[in-house]
Design a protein around this motif. Sequence first.
Motif, PDB file in Angstrom:
ATOM      1  N   ALA A 166      50.324  46.718  24.395  1.00  0.00           N
ATOM      2  CA  ALA A 166      51.760  46.961  24.538  1.00  0.00           C
ATOM      3  C   ALA A 166      52.505  45.678  24.205  1.00  0.00           C
ATOM      4  CB  ALA A 166      52.116  47.421  25.951  1.00  0.00           C
ATOM      5  N   TRP A 167      53.794  45.834  23.876  1.00  0.00           N
ATOM      6  CA  TRP A 167      54.659  44.695  23.566  1.00  0.00           C
ATOM      7  C   TRP A 167      55.888  44.751  24.463  1.00  0.00           C
ATOM      8  CZ3 TRP A 167      51.549  47.259  20.382  1.00  0.00           C
ATOM      9  CH2 TRP A 167      50.723  46.522  19.520  1.00  0.00           C
ATOM     10  N   SER A 168      56.357  43.591  24.884  1.00  0.00           N
ATOM     11  CA  SER A 168      57.527  43.518  25.753  1.00  0.00           C
ATOM     12  C   SER A 168      58.793  43.910  24.991  1.00  0.00           C
ATOM     13  CB  SER A 168      57.675  42.109  26.316  1.00  0.00           C
ATOM     14  OG  SER A 168      57.860  41.165  25.261  1.00  0.00           O
ATOM     15  N   LYS A 169      59.855  44.186  25.748  1.00  0.00           N
ATOM     16  CA  LYS A 169      61.108  44.625  25.157  1.00  0.00           C
ATOM     17  C   LYS A 169      61.649  43.602  24.157  1.00  0.00           C
ATOM     18  CE  LYS A 169      63.903  46.379  28.109  1.00  0.00           C
ATOM     19  NZ  LYS A 169      64.935  46.545  29.175  1.00  0.00           N
ATOM     20  N   ASP A 170      61.512  42.312  24.471  1.00  0.00           N
ATOM     21  CA  ASP A 170      62.009  41.287  23.552  1.00  0.00           C
ATOM     22  C   ASP A 170      60.990  40.925  22.465  1.00  0.00           C
ATOM     23  OD1 ASP A 170      60.106  39.710  24.831  1.00  0.00           O
ATOM     24  OD2 ASP A 170      61.557  38.385  25.811  1.00  0.00           O
ATOM     25  N   ARG A 171      59.824  41.588  22.497  1.00  0.00           N
ATOM     26  CA  ARG A 171      58.761  41.436  21.504  1.00  0.00           C
ATOM     27  C   ARG A 171      58.103  40.056  21.547  1.00  0.00           C
ATOM     28  NH1 ARG A 171      61.144  43.399  15.854  1.00  0.00           N
ATOM     29  NH2 ARG A 171      58.985  42.957  15.263  1.00  0.00           N
ATOM     30  N   LYS A 172      58.370  39.292  22.574  1.00  0.00           N
ATOM     31  CA  LYS A 172      57.805  37.943  22.653  1.00  0.00           C
ATOM     32  C   LYS A 172      56.487  37.884  23.410  1.00  0.00           C
ATOM     33  CE  LYS A 172      62.231  35.529  22.170  1.00  0.00           C
ATOM     34  NZ  LYS A 172      63.182  34.568  22.805  1.00  0.00           N
ATOM     35  N   SER A 173      56.093  39.017  24.024  1.00  0.00           N
ATOM     36  CA  SER A 173      54.833  39.060  24.767  1.00  0.00           C
ATOM     37  C   SER A 173      54.001  40.253  24.301  1.00  0.00           C
ATOM     38  CB  SER A 173      55.082  39.170  26.276  1.00  0.00           C
ATOM     39  OG  SER A 173      55.751  38.036  26.766  1.00  0.00           O
ATOM     40  N   PHE A 174      52.692  40.050  24.251  1.00  0.00           N
ATOM     41  CA  PHE A 174      51.734  41.095  23.907  1.00  0.00           C
ATOM     42  C   PHE A 174      50.761  41.248  25.063  1.00  0.00           C
ATOM     43  CE2 PHE A 174      47.418  41.870  22.008  1.00  0.00           C
ATOM     44  CZ  PHE A 174      47.614  43.207  21.688  1.00  0.00           C
ATOM     45  N   PHE A 175      50.493  42.497  25.452  1.00  0.00           N
ATOM     46  CA  PHE A 175      49.590  42.797  26.557  1.00  0.00           C
ATOM     47  C   PHE A 175      48.360  43.511  26.016  1.00  0.00           C
ATOM     48  CE2 PHE A 175      53.953  42.786  28.031  1.00  0.00           C
ATOM     49  CZ  PHE A 175      53.918  41.970  29.141  1.00  0.00           C
ATOM     50  N   PHE A 176      47.189  43.178  26.564  1.00  0.00           N
ATOM     51  CA  PHE A 176      45.938  43.714  26.031  1.00  0.00           C
ATOM     52  C   PHE A 176      44.899  43.797  27.137  1.00  0.00           C
ATOM     53  CE2 PHE A 176      41.781  42.466  23.967  1.00  0.00           C
ATOM     54  CZ  PHE A 176      41.534  43.699  23.380  1.00  0.00           C
ATOM     55  N   SER A 177      44.273  44.971  27.269  1.00  0.00           N
ATOM     56  CA  SER A 177      43.207  45.120  28.260  1.00  0.00           C
ATOM     57  C   SER A 177      41.849  45.073  27.567  1.00  0.00           C
ATOM     58  CB  SER A 177      43.359  46.435  29.041  1.00  0.00           C
ATOM     59  OG  SER A 177      43.272  47.557  28.189  1.00  0.00           O
ATOM     60  N   ASP A 178      40.991  44.214  28.065  1.00  0.00           N
ATOM     61  CA  ASP A 178      39.600  44.148  27.616  1.00  0.00           C
ATOM     62  C   ASP A 178      38.770  44.606  28.809  1.00  0.00           C
ATOM     63  OD1 ASP A 178      37.049  43.541  26.747  1.00  0.00           O
ATOM     64  OD2 ASP A 178      37.649  41.687  25.743  1.00  0.00           O
ATOM     65  N   SER A 179      38.237  45.824  28.704  1.00  0.00           N
ATOM     66  CA  SER A 179      37.702  46.497  29.886  1.00  0.00           C
ATOM     67  C   SER A 179      36.616  45.710  30.597  1.00  0.00           C
ATOM     68  CB  SER A 179      37.182  47.882  29.501  1.00  0.00           C
ATOM     69  OG  SER A 179      38.238  48.714  29.102  1.00  0.00           O
TER      70      SER A 179
END
Length: 284
Positions: free
Chosen positions: A151-164
Motif C-alpha cells: 500500500a502507499w500513503s495518501k501523500d505517496r511518500k510512504s510504502f507499506f509491505f508485508s513479508d509474511s
Amino acid sequence: MVKYEAELFDNERYTLGESPYYDPRYSRFSWVDIINGRLWIMGSAGKKACFDLGQPIGAAVPLQRSEGFLLAAMDGLYIYEDGKAKKYLDLTETYKPYWRSNDAKADPSGRLWFGASVADDEHEAEGNLYCYSAGVVKCMQANTRISNGMAWSKDRKSFFFSDSLEYAVFIYDNDPETGIITNRRVLFTVENGVPDGLTIDSDDNIWVAIWGGNRIEKHDGRTGELLAEITVPAKQTSSCCFCGDDMTTLFITSAGVGLTGEYDGCLFTCKVDAQGTAPDYAVL
C-alpha cells in the motif's frame, strides 16, 4: 481497542482466495483462487463469473484502460480482457523455476508491483519484490521470504509491505516520481499468525489479514499501534480491501486448503468506522 465481527459474503469455499479488489467504476468485486489458477468476478447484480488461466494466479489488478485485468501468474504477466488472456510479459528469465507470483498491486502512478515466492513445499521460502513499468522489470526488494500486502500513503511518500515469514509489516520512504523505495524499517510485528494481504484507509491506517489468526488487524500507519481487530470465522484469513458506495466496508478473502472449518475458504465483509479509497489501476 475496537472489535468487529466479519459476516459471510459468499459461502463457496476457495482453495486459496486472495487479491480482493472492489472497482467502484463498475461496482465490481474480483478475487483469485491462486492454487486453482482462477480469476473470479462478481458484478453489481451479484452474478459470479470465473476464468481459468491453467496455472496459478497470484493476483489480478484492474487495468486503467479497460474493464480487464493484469494477471500476475507463474510464468509471466497476462492481460485478461473480453474473456481471454494473453501473455504480456514473460518472467521465466526473472523467476526461478519453482517460483510463482504472489500478491500484486498498482501504485498511484500505475506501475505494477508484484512479489515472487516459492510455489512448492520442497524449497525454503525465498523470493523478491519487483516493479514493472514502461517495459522494464526492476527488483525493488531482494531476499524476501513471502511477499504479500502492499500500500502507499495518501501523500505517496510512504510504502507499506508485508513479508509474511518476517512476521512484520515494513514501511519505506517512497519517491513518487521514480517509485524508488528506501530506508526500510519495521512498522509493526505480528504474533499468533503471520501478516498477509493488506489495505490502507483514508487516514493512512493499515488493515492487514492475519494468516492462521482468524482476523484482520488495524494498525496506525505512523506508529504501528494496534487500533482494532476484526474476527473472521476462517483460520487462514488472507487479504482485504475496502468496498461499497461509501468505501466503509472491508471485503475479506480466506483460504480453505487443508482445513475443514465450515467457513474456511469463504469470502466475508465487515462494516467498519473507517473509509477506504478507490484502488489504483495498472497502466500499460
